[in-house]
Design a protein around this motif. Sequence first.
Motif, mmCIF file in Angstrom:
data_model
loop_
_atom_site.group_PDB
_atom_site.id
_atom_site.type_symbol
_atom_site.label_atom_id
_atom_site.label_comp_id
_atom_site.label_asym_id
_atom_site.label_seq_id
_atom_site.Cartn_x
_atom_site.Cartn_y
_atom_site.Cartn_z
ATOM 1 N N TYR A 131 1.145 -1.369 -12.284
ATOM 2 C CA TYR A 131 2.307 -1.360 -11.418
ATOM 3 C C TYR A 131 1.958 -2.084 -10.131
ATOM 4 O O TYR A 131 0.793 -2.253 -9.790
ATOM 5 C CB TYR A 131 2.806 0.062 -11.165
ATOM 6 C CG TYR A 131 1.810 0.980 -10.504
ATOM 7 C CD1 TYR A 131 1.800 1.142 -9.112
ATOM 8 C CD2 TYR A 131 0.874 1.683 -11.253
ATOM 9 C CE1 TYR A 131 0.892 1.977 -8.497
ATOM 10 C CE2 TYR A 131 -0.040 2.521 -10.643
ATOM 11 C CZ TYR A 131 -0.032 2.657 -9.271
ATOM 12 O OH TYR A 131 -0.939 3.485 -8.659
ATOM 13 N N ARG A 183 2.587 -2.323 -5.949
ATOM 14 C CA ARG A 183 3.004 -1.521 -4.801
ATOM 15 C C ARG A 183 2.501 -2.168 -3.521
ATOM 16 O O ARG A 183 1.606 -3.007 -3.545
ATOM 17 C CB ARG A 183 2.502 -0.082 -4.904
ATOM 18 C CG ARG A 183 0.991 0.067 -4.790
ATOM 19 C CD ARG A 183 0.623 1.551 -4.641
ATOM 20 N NE ARG A 183 -0.792 1.792 -4.642
ATOM 21 C CZ ARG A 183 -1.599 1.645 -3.579
ATOM 22 N NH1 ARG A 183 -1.119 1.218 -2.427
ATOM 23 N NH2 ARG A 183 -2.889 1.921 -3.679
ATOM 24 N N SER A 184 3.072 -1.750 -2.407
ATOM 25 C CA SER A 184 2.620 -2.227 -1.103
ATOM 26 C C SER A 184 1.250 -1.654 -0.794
ATOM 27 O O SER A 184 0.940 -0.520 -1.168
ATOM 28 C CB SER A 184 3.601 -1.793 -0.004
ATOM 29 O OG SER A 184 4.841 -2.415 -0.193
#
Length: 157
Positions: free
Chosen positions: A4, A6-7
């Motif tokens: 995944y 994400r920041s």
Amino acid sequence: MTTYLRSAHPSDLDALCQLEHDCFDGDRFSRRQLAHLLKGANAVTLLAVADAGTLLGYGTLLLRRNSRQARLYSFCVRPEARGGGLGRRLLDALEAEARYRELAAITLEVRADNRVALGLYRRAGFQLVRWLDDYYVDGCAAWQMQKRLESEAREAV
């Protein structure tokens, strides 16, 4: 393996330092530089993370105040995670962030001898802009590349 995006957060600093060490022989960011990218820079850093929590890659867009152009400042994918489309997913997500911010272009520099990265960027629509002699610490040249980002709304006008 599921991954995944994400920041990045300041708590990711150790993992980013390890990734830099694992992926780059030279011209790697120091711990201090990475900390600045996470805390102080006008930047967006996205991480590609395996479901087990292992950092597989990251990319950083530097944003300039009062500018509609971003710079892909750093981009890497762990060697064992390459070839499955993860780099393209990460690059597409960074481009989506630039489009969301209504930026007009993304620029980058890439080692002239990095055929894999050059291929990724060209397939993603980046164009060669200019040759940069002796750009890297080891004397390797670089290509500066750019991708113009035209929104569908602007194209329809």
